[in-house]
Design a protein around this motif. Structure first.
Motif, PDB file in Angstrom:
ATOM      1  N   THR A 143     -15.064 -14.381 -35.575  1.00 46.28           N
ATOM      2  CA  THR A 143     -15.730 -13.758 -34.432  1.00 46.28           C
ATOM      3  C   THR A 143     -16.133 -14.803 -33.381  1.00 46.28           C
ATOM      4  O   THR A 143     -16.281 -14.458 -32.204  1.00 46.28           O
ATOM      5  N   GLY A 144     -16.295 -16.054 -33.823  1.00 46.17           N
ATOM      6  CA  GLY A 144     -16.601 -17.117 -32.858  1.00 46.17           C
ATOM      7  C   GLY A 144     -15.477 -17.256 -31.848  1.00 46.17           C
ATOM      8  O   GLY A 144     -15.697 -17.156 -30.627  1.00 46.17           O
ATOM      9  N   VAL A 145     -14.271 -17.465 -32.354  1.00 43.91           N
ATOM     10  CA  VAL A 145     -13.141 -17.670 -31.434  1.00 43.91           C
ATOM     11  C   VAL A 145     -12.753 -16.363 -30.734  1.00 43.91           C
ATOM     12  O   VAL A 145     -12.307 -16.390 -29.577  1.00 43.91           O
ATOM     13  N   TYR A 146     -13.003 -15.212 -31.383  1.00 42.16           N
ATOM     14  CA  TYR A 146     -12.779 -13.951 -30.658  1.00 42.16           C
ATOM     15  C   TYR A 146     -13.609 -13.966 -29.365  1.00 42.16           C
ATOM     16  O   TYR A 146     -13.153 -13.479 -28.318  1.00 42.16           O
ATOM     17  N   SER A 147     -14.813 -14.476 -29.438  1.00 37.68           N
ATOM     18  CA  SER A 147     -15.707 -14.470 -28.275  1.00 37.68           C
ATOM     19  C   SER A 147     -15.105 -15.289 -27.132  1.00 37.68           C
ATOM     20  O   SER A 147     -15.126 -14.872 -25.963  1.00 37.68           O
TER      21      SER A 147
END
Ligand SMILES: Cc1cc2nc3c(=O)[nH]c(=O)nc-3n(C[C@H](O)[C@H](O)[C@H](O)COP(=O)(O)O)c2cc1C
Length: 220
Positions: free
Chosen positions: A134-138
């Motif tokens: 979810t970090g890199v999705y952001s």
């Protein structure tokens, strides 16, 4: 809008969100060669920076690159990666790939390197514990905001991913722990193509929405 695929001949006002979504293209060959002006660039970076992020971690940064020598160095690196990719293709795919342009690094006049810092937000990022991606999705959501805002301004964006992350990190001086997610070519364009390049050149076509939407279960 009388000519939704053309940049010239449409009113100067910015597009609405659905228009921008429909008009958006990955741009490679249509840059005018004029650089984007600073005010417009700032507005689209502001749009990127308003993206949602897990735990409000805002893990992105933007490195704006305009030095001709840096653009050239990156373009040369990407050309090498393209050659490697082409050499690994079967003959028929290599022939389809040959005419496809994969970047407009020098022509666009501006590169925006979007980076990701997984440490941003501290050790307990609210919402990231179970799904670390979810970090890199952001960060990718920030890129999409930038892309749509640019389109609304009739500015083209092309995402370049033919690079070694270590090379790009060194090129723009990223500190340890911060990694590049994208090089975006950003610049005014003559027009937006109506059909994605990869479809026009026979590499891969778009799927229909019917195929992508499932009811209740994936097999449904
Ligand atoms: C993560 C990502 C990486 C991409 N990398 C490249 C690239 O290196 N070179 C390129 O020409 N296009 C690249 N693209 C653009 C895609 O080829 C393009 O989005 C796709 O063909 C659909 O076309 P459209 O964006 O015009 O709708 C990339 C797109 C994404 C989302």
């Amino acid at each position: 809008m009388s000519q939704p695929n053309r940049v010239s001949g449409v009113s100067a006002e910015r597009l609405g969100v659905y228009d921008a979504i429909r008009l958006r293209r990955d741009v490679r060959a249509e840059y005018t060669g004029e650089p984007i002006d600073d005010d417009t660039l700032w507005r689209i970076l502001d749009a990127a920076h308003r993206a949602p992020s897990v735990g409000n971690s805002q893990p992105w940064d933007f490195v704006v690159v305009r030095e001709a020598a840096t653009l050239r160095r990156f373009a040369d690196h990407v050309a090498g990666k393209r050659t490697e990719f082409a050499a690994a293709l079967p003959a028929e795919r290599a022939a389809t790939f040959a005419p496809i342009k994969i970047e407009g690094i020098v022509e666009s006049g501006t590169g925006v390197v979007v980076t990701h810092d997984d440490r941003r937000g501290g050790p307990q990022v609210l919402g990231r514990a179970s799904v670390p991606e979810t970090g890199v999705y952001s960060t990718v959501l920030a890129i999409q905001n930038l892309w749509l805002a640019a389109t609304a301004e009739r500015i083209g964006v092309g995402w370049v991913s033919f690079y070694d992350p270590e090379f790009l990190s060194e090129l723009v001086g990223l500190p340890a722990g911060i990694r590049p997610v994208a090089w975006l070519c950003v610049g005014p364009v003559r027009e937006f193509q109506q059909v994605p390049d990869l479809e026009r050149f026979g590499w891969r076509a778009r799927r229909s929405l019917d195929e992508a939407v499932h009811r209740e279960t994936f097999g449904g």
